[in-house]
Design an enzyme around this catalytic site. Structure first.
Site, PDB file in Angstrom:
ATOM      1  CG  LEU A  30     -22.276 -23.447 133.485  1.00 12.73           C
ATOM      2  CD1 LEU A  30     -21.128 -23.296 132.479  1.00 12.73           C
ATOM      3  CD2 LEU A  30     -22.987 -24.777 133.270  1.00 12.73           C
ATOM      4  CG  HIS A  31     -22.751 -26.122 140.058  1.00  8.96           C
ATOM      5  ND1 HIS A  31     -22.239 -27.383 139.879  1.00  8.96           N
ATOM      6  CD2 HIS A  31     -24.093 -26.244 139.924  1.00  8.96           C
ATOM      7  CE1 HIS A  31     -23.223 -28.235 139.692  1.00  8.96           C
ATOM      8  NE2 HIS A  31     -24.367 -27.570 139.688  1.00  8.96           N
ATOM      9  N   GLY A  33     -19.572 -28.581 139.702  1.00  2.60           N
ATOM     10  CA  GLY A  33     -20.018 -29.904 139.236  1.00  2.60           C
ATOM     11  C   GLY A  33     -19.989 -29.963 137.715  1.00  2.60           C
ATOM     12  CG  HIS A  34     -22.735 -27.541 135.483  1.00  2.00           C
ATOM     13  ND1 HIS A  34     -23.207 -26.629 136.394  1.00  2.00           N
ATOM     14  CD2 HIS A  34     -23.813 -28.232 135.051  1.00  2.00           C
ATOM     15  CE1 HIS A  34     -24.518 -26.761 136.504  1.00  2.00           C
ATOM     16  NE2 HIS A  34     -24.922 -27.732 135.705  1.00  2.00           N
ATOM     17  CD  GLN A  58     -34.563 -31.473 131.586  1.00  2.00           C
ATOM     18  OE1 GLN A  58     -34.055 -31.734 130.503  1.00  2.00           O
ATOM     19  NE2 GLN A  58     -33.873 -31.526 132.716  1.00  2.00           N
ATOM     20  CG  ASP A 147     -28.944 -35.067 137.829  1.00  2.00           C
ATOM     21  OD1 ASP A 147     -29.929 -34.755 138.505  1.00  2.00           O
ATOM     22  OD2 ASP A 147     -27.996 -34.283 137.620  1.00  2.00           O
ATOM     23  CG  MET A 181     -21.304 -28.018 144.361  1.00  2.00           C
ATOM     24  SD  MET A 181     -19.992 -27.236 143.426  1.00  2.00           S
ATOM     25  CE  MET A 181     -18.838 -26.960 144.754  1.00  2.00           C
ATOM     26  CB  SER A 183     -28.409 -24.823 138.958  1.00  2.00           C
ATOM     27  OG  SER A 183     -27.387 -25.331 138.124  1.00  2.00           O
TER      28      SER A 183
HETATM   29  P1  AMP Z   1     -27.901 -29.621 134.892  1.00  2.20           P
HETATM   30  O1  AMP Z   1     -27.380 -28.312 134.405  1.00  2.20           O
HETATM   31  O2  AMP Z   1     -28.404 -29.610 136.285  1.00  2.20           O
HETATM   32  O3  AMP Z   1     -28.838 -30.301 133.904  1.00  2.20           O
HETATM   33  O4  AMP Z   1     -26.628 -30.582 134.951  1.00  2.20           O
HETATM   34  C1  AMP Z   1     -25.834 -30.802 133.817  1.00  2.20           C
HETATM   35  C2  AMP Z   1     -24.916 -31.973 134.076  1.00  2.20           C
HETATM   36  O5  AMP Z   1     -24.092 -31.674 135.207  1.00  2.20           O
HETATM   37  C3  AMP Z   1     -25.678 -33.265 134.412  1.00  2.20           C
HETATM   38  O6  AMP Z   1     -25.026 -34.366 133.782  1.00  2.20           O
HETATM   39  C4  AMP Z   1     -25.571 -33.330 135.906  1.00  2.20           C
HETATM   40  O7  AMP Z   1     -25.672 -34.643 136.421  1.00  2.20           O
HETATM   41  C5  AMP Z   1     -24.199 -32.739 136.132  1.00  2.20           C
HETATM   42  N1  AMP Z   1     -24.073 -32.243 137.504  1.00  2.20           N
HETATM   43  C6  AMP Z   1     -24.921 -31.418 138.163  1.00  2.20           C
HETATM   44  N2  AMP Z   1     -24.524 -31.221 139.441  1.00  2.20           N
HETATM   45  C7  AMP Z   1     -23.390 -31.953 139.595  1.00  2.20           C
HETATM   46  C8  AMP Z   1     -22.488 -32.175 140.694  1.00  2.20           C
HETATM   47  N3  AMP Z   1     -22.680 -31.614 141.879  1.00  2.20           N
HETATM   48  N4  AMP Z   1     -21.425 -32.964 140.478  1.00  2.20           N
HETATM   49  C9  AMP Z   1     -21.223 -33.560 139.267  1.00  2.20           C
HETATM   50  N5  AMP Z   1     -22.018 -33.391 138.208  1.00  2.20           N
HETATM   51  C10 AMP Z   1     -23.095 -32.603 138.363  1.00  2.20           C
END
Ligand code: AMP
Length: 295
Positions: A30-31, A33-34, A58, A147, A181, A183
């Site tokens: 997590l960062h 954004g999450h 996926q 995304d 941001m 991962s």
């Molecule tokens: P992931 O773990 O990459 O599947 O992302 C999980 C959720 O976090 C998805 O809905 C992504 O679109 C969202 N997400 C990832 N990076 C960001 C970011 N930089 N800013 C906002 N949401 C993000």
């Protein structure tokens, strides 16, 4: 904070929650954004339920499933600090046991852009999200604009399969130099990390031109192409100017809301970025209202 590893644990914990549930699906590592999704869900819902699952369906055979970054203890500490009530951390065997054979395919909107670059990717995304929607029975689900095509696919699936929940889209959270941001940014070497700043710069230039009145999709695309071409460590995979509602690629100038998106290879990761045009749409309200909207 409760952690559910099995479907039985999840169902038992879910039954005890009343009021509005906000679901935040993630693949972990997590960062901020999450965490912005978690914070928005917390502000709008009675309980936040996060999921951490690196979804094998996926990833294609050539992709980074085995090496995808993971740090479950750190992720759980971050979610607890944000006031998340329940986290679902299933294994791949739990989600796809032997004999599993049911997949969700969302047709048109899964094609082009990420769909062309990653065949089968959105089938895996739609399948796991449908399973999570069924298991969790949330009233709202929170996704990142980062995304954007994924949001449009999930909106379409939610509508077509009659899931009774609202999709909320949160703006892209960025590093100080504008890089979105992700991962996967940990894969960048220091030189690549510096070069990666061309990605947000490229769409910012196109957005400036749009702000100054430029409406021709091909002119907006060429501004992005030319900017990325200046950086030797970056290779443009695609740039798209599409309708923000349908994600159909645009050829003619129009005043319809647009999604300008790009994917750029910098070293190992493909970096994704986008903006909605006009720029005022890049908010929780604007993005949730236009991106993949079903009329
Ligand atoms: P992931 O773990 O990459 O599947 O992302 C999980 C959720 O976090 C998805 O809905 C992504 O679109 C969202 N997400 C990832 N990076 C960001 C970011 N930089 N800013 C906002 N949401 C993000």
């Amino acid at each position: 904070m409760q952690i559910a590893e099995t479907i039985q644990e999840l169902r038992q914990a879910r039954q005890k929650l009343s009021g509005r549930i906000g679901l935040v699906p993630t693949m972990g590592y997590l960062h901020e954004g999450h965490l912005s999704l978690v914070r928005t869900a917390r502000a709008e819902c009675d309980h936040v339920l996060a999921t951490i699952f690196v979804n094998p369906a996926q990833f294609s055979a050539q992709e980074d499933l085995a090496s995808y970054p993971r740090d479950l203890p750190r992720d759980l500490a971050m979610l607890e600090a944000e006031g998340v009530g329940l986290v679902f951390t299933p294994s791949a065997e739990l989600m796809y046991p032997p004999g599993y054979q049911t997949y969700v395919t969302v047709e048109q909107v899964s094609q082009g852009k990420e769909g062309s670059a990653r065949p089968g990717h959105f089938r895996g995304v739609a399948t796991v999200v449908a399973k999570l929607f069924n298991l969790i029975q949330a009233q709202r689900a929170y996704f990142g604009q980062k995304d954007a095509q994924q949001v449009a696919v999930i909106r379409r699936m939610t509508h077509d399969l009659n899931f009774p929940l609202e999709i909320v889209v949160c703006p892209i959270v960025r590093e100080a130099d504008g890089l979105a941001m992700s991962s996967r940014n940990v894969y960048l070497s220091p030189a690549e990390r510096r070069a990666a700043a061309v990605v947000p710069q490229a769409w910012q230039r196109a957005a400036q031109a749009y702000g100054a009145g430029e409406r021709h999709p091909e002119v907006l695309r060429s501004i992005v192409r030319e900017h990325i071409a200046q950086e030797p460590l970056a290779r443009l995979d695609y740039v798209s100017v599409a309708s923000a509602r349908t994600l159909a690629e645009q050829d003619a100038p129009s005043e319809e809301p647009l999604l300008l998106s790009l994917a750029v290879q910098v070293g190992r990761p493909r970096l994704l970025d986008n903006c909605l045009l006009p720029m005022a749409l890049n908010t929780r309200e604007g993005a949730s209202a236009v991106l993949g909207r079903i009329e």
